[in-house]
Design an enzyme around this catalytic site. Structure first.
Site, PDB file in Angstrom:
ATOM      1  N   THR A  47       0.565  -1.185  -0.037  1.00 13.92           N
ATOM      2  CA  THR A  47      -0.088   0.041   0.108  1.00 13.92           C
ATOM      3  C   THR A  47       0.881   1.278   0.049  1.00 13.92           C
ATOM      4  O   THR A  47       0.379   2.451  -0.342  1.00 13.92           O
ATOM      5  CB  THR A  47      -0.996  -0.004   1.285  1.00 13.92           C
ATOM      6  N   CYS A  84       2.189   2.576   9.483  1.00  9.49           N
ATOM      7  CA  CYS A  84       1.111   2.786  10.447  1.00  9.49           C
ATOM      8  C   CYS A  84       1.981   2.395  11.766  1.00  9.49           C
ATOM      9  O   CYS A  84       2.947   2.254  11.951  1.00  9.49           O
ATOM     10  CB  CYS A  84       0.188   1.491  10.119  1.00  9.49           C
ATOM     11  N   ARG A 120       4.106   6.919   2.961  1.00  8.97           N
ATOM     12  CA  ARG A 120       3.320   7.866   3.535  1.00  8.97           C
ATOM     13  C   ARG A 120       2.455   7.619   4.606  1.00  8.97           C
ATOM     14  O   ARG A 120       2.231   6.374   4.835  1.00  8.97           O
ATOM     15  CB  ARG A 120       2.353   8.340   2.152  1.00  8.97           C
ATOM     16  N   CYS A 163      -0.609   6.663   7.375  1.00  4.91           N
ATOM     17  CA  CYS A 163      -1.775   6.124   7.264  1.00  4.91           C
ATOM     18  C   CYS A 163      -2.880   7.044   7.745  1.00  4.91           C
ATOM     19  O   CYS A 163      -2.692   7.866   8.504  1.00  4.91           O
ATOM     20  CB  CYS A 163      -2.032   5.116   8.161  1.00  4.91           C
ATOM     21  N   ASP A 174      16.117  12.177  51.509  1.00  9.17           N
ATOM     22  CA  ASP A 174      14.543  12.585  51.496  1.00  9.17           C
ATOM     23  C   ASP A 174      13.895  11.965  52.655  1.00  9.17           C
ATOM     24  O   ASP A 174      13.919  10.958  52.718  1.00  9.17           O
ATOM     25  CB  ASP A 174      13.803  12.426  50.132  1.00  9.17           C
TER      26      ASP A 174
END
Length: 486
Positions: A30, A34, A63, A65, A445
């Site tokens: 595709t 993602c 590119r 999703c 502390d």
């Protein structure tokens, strides 16, 4: 779990949100990349490649999703936890250093040549500093396009692009859309930029927003910060001094787990968007890995039961490291309330007034240059404390102490201890919050000493590398016990 590609693929098959931002998958069939939790149909294993950063996936030609918005995931927790040069570079790039100072400036801050830094980043995260900054600019541009009414050309320069052509080419490459088309796909309540840019700042896992806001509220300095509203519906607001001018930040307490904090930033210069966003993320510890913390503490008899009461506990950082350092010095040997009072007096006397106040927010916190030679007589501190503040201001102003996002944490702590009047607890507290170190247990502390004494066999060394979270967990538990007793 995700050290091998097969393990990563199993995380993808399970749509495991724990690993969003820790790695990305590129789908060759595709051409998109993602996040692991993407709801789309799981691709076949032979069609998937894995990348450590969005920039690496983009550099490989993928590119973003459109369904899972992989550019909006939390940052990898590794870049906040690690102290090596790659992690320091990632934090500086996130703060906008490349946009402001270029690759040469970034490398100089880290003590490396540009070529050495390029090699290390490519080997570790799959992309060099320019590609990483480009990915960040693309995300900033998408936010501005989809949440403001700015003209497209104004968005280009506000996001940090050098030209409109570079901007157009990048948006098409990353999102497979023109800037105008990208704006149309994600419109949600467009606002004028002057009234603030609405953001959704993602986090992973559960997020214990209540304890974080209570911690900040107890320490909020009037004039610079405020926390308003009832518990569960509170609003945190503060001023920020950014390279382009003053900014205002508003963060809403989420009423339920949404996966993000709603935030609005109002900027003098829109090019400061990335820097402002990263500062809020550090303040609210949004890139943490609560799964790793929970797993580490689960079987601990002292911490396990306490963490079960506040799943998703965070270790608040700082929106301005220098400011946090001054506040830590002001708080030495006094109560939180007293430190807050001293901070308010310091702001009133030496802070920079806003041109237009916003409700109770009236000033920026004083810069080191304003305090280095200040008498501070009106603040009402012992002479030794005034001297410590001045000494710290001079060290920050000269660069002897560096607390920027790329600072070496160990060296910074050493340089703080060399400042007259800065003790070991204070230096450790600054390291924990101003430098975002997740593995700090402030020495001496009182609360921690009592908790360890009561536990008997507890071994703090076992809490590494998450001792900052152990500290906040024990501080919160002690405060809750005090409220019950009163």
């Amino acid at each position: 779990m995700t050290q091998t590609d097969e393990a990563r693929y199993q995380a993808v098959c399970g749509r495991d949100g724990r690993f969003d931002g820790e790695f990305f998958l590129g789908v060759r069939t595709t051409g998109v990349y993602c996040r692991p939790s993407c709801p789309a149909t799981t691709p076949k294993r032979e069609n998937v490649g894995f990348y450590p950063t969005a920039a690496a996936a983009q550099a490989a030609g993928f590119r973003a999703c459109k369904r899972c918005r992989p550019d909006a995931v939390p940052g990898s927790a590794a870049w906040q936890a690690r102290a090596d040069v790659v992690a320091r570079a990632m934090r500086l790039i996130g703060d906008g250093t490349v946009d402001r100072e270029g690759v040469v400036g970034l490398a100089a801050r880290l003590g490396y040549s540009p070529r050495q830094l390029q090699r290390q980043l490519v080997a570790e995260v799959g992309a060099g500093p320019l590609a990483l900054a480009r990915a960040q600019r693309a995300h900033s541009a998408r936010v501005l396009l989809q949440t403001t009414t700015l003209r497209v050309t104004d968005v280009a320069f506000a996001a940090g692009f050098a030209s409109v052509r570079q901007f157009n080419d990048t948006i098409r490459a990353v999102y497979a859309l023109t800037p105008t088309a990208l704006r149309d796909t994600g419109r949600r309540a467009l606002t004028a930029a002057a009234s603030g840019i609405p953001l959704r700042l993602a986090y992973r896992g559960r997020y214990a927003a209540g304890p974080v806001l209570s911690f900040l509220a107890a320490r909020a300095i009037p004039g610079v910060e405020e926390v308003t509203g009832e518990e569960g519906r509170r609003t945190y607001r503060r001023t920020l001094a950014l390279p382009g001018g003053p900014a205002l930040v508003t963060v809403l307490e989420p009423r339920k787990e949404t996966g993000w904090l709603d935030c609005t930033v109002s900027l003098t210069d829109l090019r400061d968007l990335s820097s402002a966003t990263q500062r809020v993320r550090r303040l609210f510890d949004l890139d943490a890995d609560p799964y790793a913390v929970a797993e580490s503490f689960a079987d601990d008899p002292l911490l396990g039961p306490r963490l079960s009461e506040v799943p998703g506990l965070r270790s608040p950082g700082a929106a301005d490291p220098d400011e946090l350092a001054f506040r830590a010095v002001l708080g030495q040997q006094v109560s939180v309330t007293a430190a807050r009072t001293l901070g308010a007096r310091l702001v009133a006397a030496y802070g920079t007034p806003l041109a237009v106040p916003s409700g109770t927010l009236t000033h920026l916190f004083p810069a080191p240059s304003a305090l280095a030679g200040a008498s501070m007589d009106a603040v009402g501190m012992p002479a030794s404390r005034r001297e410590a503040v001045r000494a710290l201001a001079a060290a920050l102003e000269s660069g002897e102490v560096a607390l920027d996002p790329g600072a070496d944490r160990t060296e910074a702590e050493k340089s703080l201890l060399a400042v007259r009047g800065v003790g070991a607890w204070t230096a450790a507290y600054i390291r924990m919050r101003a430098l975002g170190d997740p593995d700090v247990l402030p020495p001496g502390d009182v609360v921690l000493r009592r908790a360890l004494a009561a536990a008997g066999a507890a071994d703090p060394a076992r809490w590494a590398p998450w001792r900052s979270y152990a500290t906040h967990l024990l501080w919160r538990s002690a405060a809750a016990n005090r409220r019950k007793a009163s």
